[in-house]
Design an enzyme around this catalytic site. Structure first.
Site: not given
Ligand SMILES: [Zn+2]
Lengths: 488, 476
Positions: A79, A154, A178
Site C-alpha cells: 500500500k 482504504s 481499511s
C-alpha cells in the site's frame, strides 16, 4: 493453472522444486500487471527494475541455500502509505506526489529480509481516508469482481491486486476497517493484527492510536505466513509490543470443537443487507456443525462506535497531517504572497476534499471549548467500548459477524454522502477502538455474485485463535476458491 | 498609590544529553545547517519518536534538586501549532501530567531568604531555527536544534522585583549546572526565560492582568525587561489606562518592549495525549537511584564552605554561584593551607581577569593547584605581592606553573644579605647628599635611599631586610 492463481505456499513449493525461477515468476507478474492494470488501476507505481534485480539476487541466495523463507521469491505489492526507500510513496495524495522516502518501513525491511519481491505500490484512499478508494488523487481502483463497483477502502488497491492476480499477496493498513472491508468486497483474506503486534514505523500516520499494518492474501495459510514475517517488536516503535511472536502457522488447525463463539445481535440487525446477514448466519451454522458453541450475545454500545471512532481518529489525523505545510517536502503552492498564503494554499491545493473535511472535523473536536464535549467524551466512550468487548471475551473465544453492512457498492454511489460512507465502518471500527485483532474471510456471495466477508474478532494478541477459526471455516467451505472472471 | 509587581518565570533549559530526545542525532551546538538531522527529528512521514531515557532521568534530577514531587505516572502530549521551524506541525511536550511538580528554591533578597515556588517542570522537544536572508526575500530553516531535549521550569508568581528574578535565575542556573543536567549557556540559547509580569496596589491580594515577555536570553535582558515593564505598567495604570493581556517582545538594544500578539489572537494549542508514545511509568527505584546520584547542591556547598573553611557568607555565596568556579576554588583549597587567600584570589583577581579576557572558568589554562602554589610562594615570602599579581597574569598567558615562571624570570625576593649589603654600600657611595641629610637628622632621606636600592635590584629586594641593612650601615 496460471502462476498468478497460486498461493504463497504453492509457489514456494514450485520455486523449491525449481519448477519456476524467481525471475520468471517476477516477469510473469509484471507482464500481468502491464496487461491488466489499466483495467483495475491497482498500482500507483510499478517497480519493474527493482523487482527484477531483487528476483535475481533472491534466486542466487536460494541457490546458495542462504534463504529458505516461505516468502522468498514471492511477488507482492505494498500500500502506498508504507514507506519504501528510494521508491515513491505518495499516500495517493497530491501533497506527497513527489515524496521518495530515504528509509524503509520496518515491515518492508522484514519482508525484504525474507526474500519478498516488490512489484509496486498500491492505490488507496488519500492518506487512508475513505472506504472506497475513490478519494485517491491518482486513480480509482475497480473491483475485479465487477469493474463498476468499488473495491472498498482504504486499502482498495491492495485487495483488488490480490483478487485480480496482480500480486500474490499485499500489505494494507487498517485504521477503522481499511484492510477487512476491501478484503471482504474483493473476496480475499485480510487481517488487522492486534494494535502493537506489527511495527508502525514507516507507515504514514493517519490515526496513530488505531493504525495497524496487516496482510491481504488468498488464503488463511498465506495470511499466517506473512504475519510470521512482519509481526514482532520493533525498537523504532514504542507502541510495539515486546511479547514473543508465536509461529502463526502452528494455528493452522482444522478444528473448532468446543470453541465458544459469540454472535452479537447488533451485528445481524435489520439494517444489514439481507444476503450479508444470511451468509453470516450460514457461517454460524457451519461453525456449529463443526462442533463450536455459538451463542447470540449483545454488545449494546454499537451506536457509539462510529462517532467515537471518528472523533478520535480525526483528532489524531488533524495533528498527523499538520506536517504537510509545503515547507519540507511534497506539494508546494506556486508564487505565494507571504508565509500564511504559502501554507494555506499548499494545504488547500495539496489535499483532496475528504482529507480536508477530516482535518477540519478533527481540529474542531480538539479546539478549546469543544474538547470536553467531543474529544474527552470520545476517550471515555473508547474505554467503555473496550471494556464491553473484553467482557464478551471473558466468555467467548471469538466474536463473529459481518465485515461490512453491504457488499461492494457502485463507484460514485456514496462518495457524496460522507455520513453514509462513515457508517460502512460500523462493524470494523470497534475492533480498532479496542485494539483487537480481526480477520475477514470469504463467506458467500450476493445475487450479483459479489463477495461477502465474514469477520472473526479475537482477544488481544490472540491471532492464533482467529487464524484457527478462519482456517477451519476455509477448509470446510469453498467460498475462497471462487475467482472473479477476468477477460485477459 | 504604591504598586508592587507580581512576576512569574518560565525558564527553558536545554538538557545536556548527547543525543536528541526522540532520535540518536547529536545535540552538539553549531555545525553546518541541517547536518544534525535524521528522518525522525525532521518529522518525515512514517517516522516515530523513540524517547531518550537520559532526558527523562535528567528531568527527574532537576525536579529532585528543586524540591519537586516526581510523578510516577506521566505522559507526553502534542501541542499543535504551525511554524516553519516546527517539523511535525506539533511539539511533543507535557500538558496536564508533568514529570515534576510543586517544588521550590530559595534565593537571597534584601530582606533575607525567600522561597520561590516551582509549579512544574516538564520535558519537551526544541524546534528549529529560522534564518532570514539579508535582503528579506527568503527565509531558510536550520533543523539542527529540532528535537534537542528541553525542560521548562515554571515558577509560581512569587517574584516581586527584577533583582529577585535575577537571583532566582542565577540560583536555578547554578543548581542545573551543579547536577550536570544542563550547561545553561545563555549565549547558545541553552537557557532562556519567558517572564510574566503584572502589577497591583501594594498589599492587594488580587492579581492584575499580566503581560508576557518571551525568549529573554541573558540575565541583563531579564533584569532590564522587568524593570521597564513594571515602569510601563505603572505608567499605563496611573494615566488611567488598563493593562491588556498580551505577549510583548523585548528589544534589548533599544531597552524597550513592544506588543507581539494580544489575547484575541492567542493560540489554541489543541493539546491531546501523544498517541505514538505510551504513558511513562516512573519506577520508585529509579527516583531513589537518581536521588542518591545527586551531588552536593549550591546551598549545601555554601554552608559547608562557611563551616569547614570558616569563610564569610558573602565569600561562600560568590564561590558557589557557579559550579565551575566553585570546583576550581575547591580544588585549589584542597592543596592549600591558606584557604581565605585562595578565596580572595578567586573572587578578586581571577574573576577580574576572566572578565577582562572574556573567558569561562573552563578555559583557564592552568590547574587549580597552581593557584595554591602561587599563594604558597607569596606566604613563604619567595615573591612579594606585586610580583604575585604579575605572575598570576602570566599564568593565564602561558598556563605555566608559577614556580617555573618565578624561576625563569628570576622573580624571587632577594634575601641574600651579602648581595643586599653590596647594593647598600653602592647606594651610600653614590648618594653622598642624601647620606649627609640623614646624618643631619633628616630621617626621611632614608626613603629615597631605599628606593634607589630597590631600583638597583629591579624590585626584587626584600624591602624589610633592605631597610634594616641600610639603617645599620648609616648608623655605623
Ligand atoms: Zn534525528
Amino acid at each position: 493453472m496460471k502462476l498468478h492463481e497460486y498461493t504463497i505456499s504453492q509457489l514456494h513449493e514450485l520455486i523449491r522444486k525449481r519448477e519456476v525461477s524467481v525471475p520468471e515468476l517476477a516477469r510473469y507478474m509484471l507482464n500481468r500487471i502491464e496487461k491488466l492494470d489499466s483495467k483495475f488501476e491497482c498500482y500507483i507505481t510499478v517497480t519493474e527494475k527493482q523487482a527484477m534485480e531483487q528476483a535475481e539476487s533472491v534466486q542466487k541466495m536460494i541457490d546458495e541455500g542462504s534463504l529458505n523463507s516461505p516468502l522468498a521469491g514471492i511477488p507482492m505489492g505494498i500500500k502506498d502509505n508504507i514507506c519504501t526507500k528510494g521508491i515513491l510513496t505518495t499516500c495517493a495524495s497530491r501533497m506527497l506526489s513527489n515524496f521518495v522516502p530515504p528509509y524503509d518501513a520496518t515491515v518492508v525491511k522484514r519482508l525484504y529480509s525474507n526474500g519478498a519481491i516488490l512489484l509496486g505500490k498500491l492505490n488507496m484512499d488519500e492518506f487512508a481516508m475513505g472506504s472506497s478508494t475513490e478519494s485517491s488523487y491518482f486513480k480509482k481502483t475497480k473491483n475485479p469482481w465487477n469493474t463498476e463497483r468499488v473495491p472498498g477502502g482504504s486499502s482498495g488497491g491492495s485487495a483488488a491486486a490480490v483478487a485480480a492476480g496482480e500480486a500474490i499477496y499485499t500489505l494494507g493498513s487498517d485504521t477503522g476497517g481499511s484492510i477487512r472491508q476491501p478484503a471482504s468486497f474483493c473476496g480475499c483474506v485480510g487481517l488487522k493484527p492486534t494494535y502493537g503486534l506489527v511495527s508502525r514505523f514507516g507507515l504514514v500516520a493517519y490515526a496513530s492510536s488505531f493504525d495497524q499494518i496487516g496482510p491481504l492474501t488468498k488464503t488463511v495459510t498465506d495470511c499466517a505466513l506473512v504475519l510470521n514475517a512482519i509481526a514482532g517488536h520493533d525498537p523504532m516503535d514504542l507502541t510495539s509490543s515486546r511479547r514473543e511472536r508465536p509461529d502463526y502457522t502452528k494455528a493452522l488447525v482444522n478444528d473448532v470443537k468446543g470453541m465458544k463463539i459469540g454472535v452479537p445481535r447488533e451485528f445481524i440487525a435489520d439494517s444489514v443487507q439481507r444476503e450479508v446477514r444470511d451468509a453470516v448466519l450460514n457461517a454460524v451454522k457451519v461453525f456449529s456443525n463443526l462442533g463450536a458453541e455459538c451463542e447470540e450475545i449483545s454488545i449494546p454500545i454499537m451506536d457509539y462506535v462510529v462517532p467515537t471512532y471518528y472523533i478520535i481518529a480525526l483528532a489524531e489525523a488533524s495533528s498527523n497531517l499538520a506536517r504537510y505545510d509545503g515547507v519540507k517536502f511534497g506539494y508546494r503552492a506556486a508564487n505565494p504572497k507571504d508565509m500564511l498564503d504559502f501554507c494555506m494554499r499548499s494545504r488547500s491545493e495539496g489535499f483532496g476534499t475528504e482529507v480536508k473535511r477530516r482535518i477540519l472535523l478533527g481540529t474542531y473536536a480538539l479546539s478549546s471549548g469543544y474538547y470536553d464535549a467531543y474529544y474527552k467524551k470520545a476517550l471515555k466512550a473508547r474505554t467503555i467500548i473496550t471494556r464491553e468487548f473484553n467482557k464478551a471475551f471473558e466468555k467467548y473465544d471469538i466474536i463473529i459477524g459481518p465485515v461490512s453492512p453491504t457488499t461492494a457498492y457502485k463507484i460514485g454511489e456514496k462518495i457524496n454522502n460522507p455520513v453514509q460512507m462513515y457508517m460502512e465502518d460500523v462493524f470494523t471500527a470497534p475492533v480498532n477502538i479496542a485494539g483487537l485483532p480481526a480477520i475477514s474471510i470469504p463467506c458467500g456471495f450476493d445475487q450479483q455474485s459479489l463477495p461477502i466477508g465474514l469477520q472473526i474478532i479475537g482477544k488481544r494478541f490472540d491471532e492464533p485463535t482467529i487464524i484457527r477459526a478462519a482456517y477451519t471455516f476455509e477448509q470446510n467451505t469453498d467460498f475462497h476458491k471462487a475467482k472473479p472472471k477476468i477477460d485477459e | 498609590m504604591e504598586y508592587e509587581a507580581v512576576i512569574g518565570l518560565e525558564v527553558h533549559a536545554e538538557l545536556s544529553t548527547k543525543s536528541k530526545i526522540f532520535c540518536s542525532c547529536t545535540t552538539e551546538f553549531g555545525g553546518q545547517p541541517n547536518t544534525h538531522c535524521c528522518p525522525v527529528c525532521l518529522g518525515m512521514p512514517g517516522t516515530l519518536p523513540v524517547l531518550n531515557r537520559k532526558a527523562v532521568e535528567y528531568t527527574i534530577k532537576a525536579g529532585l534538586a528543586t524540591n519537586c514531587t516526581i510523578s510516577y505516572f506521566t505522559k507526553q502530549d502534542r501541542k499543535n501549532y504551525f511554524y516553519p521551524d516546527l517539523p511535525k506541525g506539533y511539539q511533543i511536550s507535557q500538558y496536564d501530567l508533568p514529570l515534576c511538580k510543586n517544588g521550590y528554591i530559595e534565593i537571597e533578597t534584601e530582606n533575607g531568604k525567600k522561597k520561590i515556588r516551582i509549579n512544574r517542570i516538564h520535558l519537551e522537544e526544541d524546534a528549529g531555527k529560522l534564518v532570514h536572508s539579508e535582503y528579506g526575500y527568503y527565509s531558510y530553516v536550520d533543523y539542527n536544534r529540532t528535537g534537542v531535549p528541553l525542560i521548562e521550569i515554571v515558577s509560581e508568581p512569587d517574584i516581586s522585583s527584577a533583582a529577585e528574578a535575577k537571583a532566582y535565575l542565577e540560583k536555578l542556573k547554578a543548581i542545573l549546572q551543579f547536577i550536570g543536567v544542563s550547561d545553561c549557556k545563555m549565549e547558545e540559547g541553552s537557557l532562556r526565560a519567558d517572564v510574566n509580569i503584572s502589577i497591583r496596589p501594594k498589599g492587594s491580594k488580587e492579581l492584575g492582568e499580566r503581560t508576557e515577555m518571551k525568549n529573554l536570553n541573558s540575565f541583563r535582558a531579564v533584569y532590564r525587561a522587568i524593570e521597564a515593564e513594571i515602569a510601563r505598567q505603572i505608567e499605563v495604570v496611573k494615566s488611567g489606562g488598563t493593562i491588556e493581556r498580551e505577549t510583548r517582545r523585548w528589544d534589548d538594544a533599544r531597552g524597550e518592549s513592544y506588543p507581539m500578539r494580544s489575547k484575541e489572537d492567542a493560540q489554541d494549542y489543541r493539546y491531546f495525549p501523544e498517541p505514538d508514545l505510551p504513558p511513562l511509568i516512573i519506577k520508585e527505584e529509579l527516583v531513589e537511584r537518581l536521588k542518591k546520584e545527586l551531588p552536593e547542591l549550591p546551598d549545601a556547598r555554601k554552608q559547608r564552605y562557611m563551616m569547614e573553611y570558616g569563610l564569610p557568607e558573602y565569600d561562600a555565596g560568590v564561590l558557589t554561584s557557579s559550579k565551575e568556579l566553585s570546583d576550581f576554588f575547591e580544588e585549589a583549597a584542597k592543596v592549600s593551607n591558606n584557604i581565605k587567600a585562595i578565596s580572595n584570589w578567586v573572587m578578586g583577581d581571577m574573576l577580574r581577569i576572566l572578565n577582562e579576557r572574556n573567558l569561562e572558568v573552563s578555559q583557564i589554562p592552568f590547574p587549580p593547584a597552581y593557584l595554591a602554589k602561587l599563594v604558597a610562594l607569596l606566604d613563604k615570602g619567595v615573591i612579594n605581592g606585586p610580583t604575585a599579581k604579575k605572575v598570576f597574569e602570566d599564568m593565564f598567558d602561558s598556563g605555566k606553573d608559577p614556580e617555573v615562571i618565578v624561576k625563569e624570570q628570576g622573580l624571587e625576593v632577594l634575601n641574600d644579605e651579602s648581595i643586599l649589603l653590596q647594593v647598600v654600600e653602592k647606594v651610600i657611595e653614590e648618594n653622598p647628599n642624601s647620606v649627609a641629610d640623614y646624618k643631619k637628622g633628616k630621617k626621611k632621606a632614608i626613603g629615597f635611599l631605599v628606593g634607589q636600592a630597590m631600583k638597583a635590584t629591579k624590585g626584587k629586594a626584600n624591602p624589610q631586610l633592605l631597610n634594616e641593612l641600610l639603617i645599620k650601615k648609616l648608623e655605623e
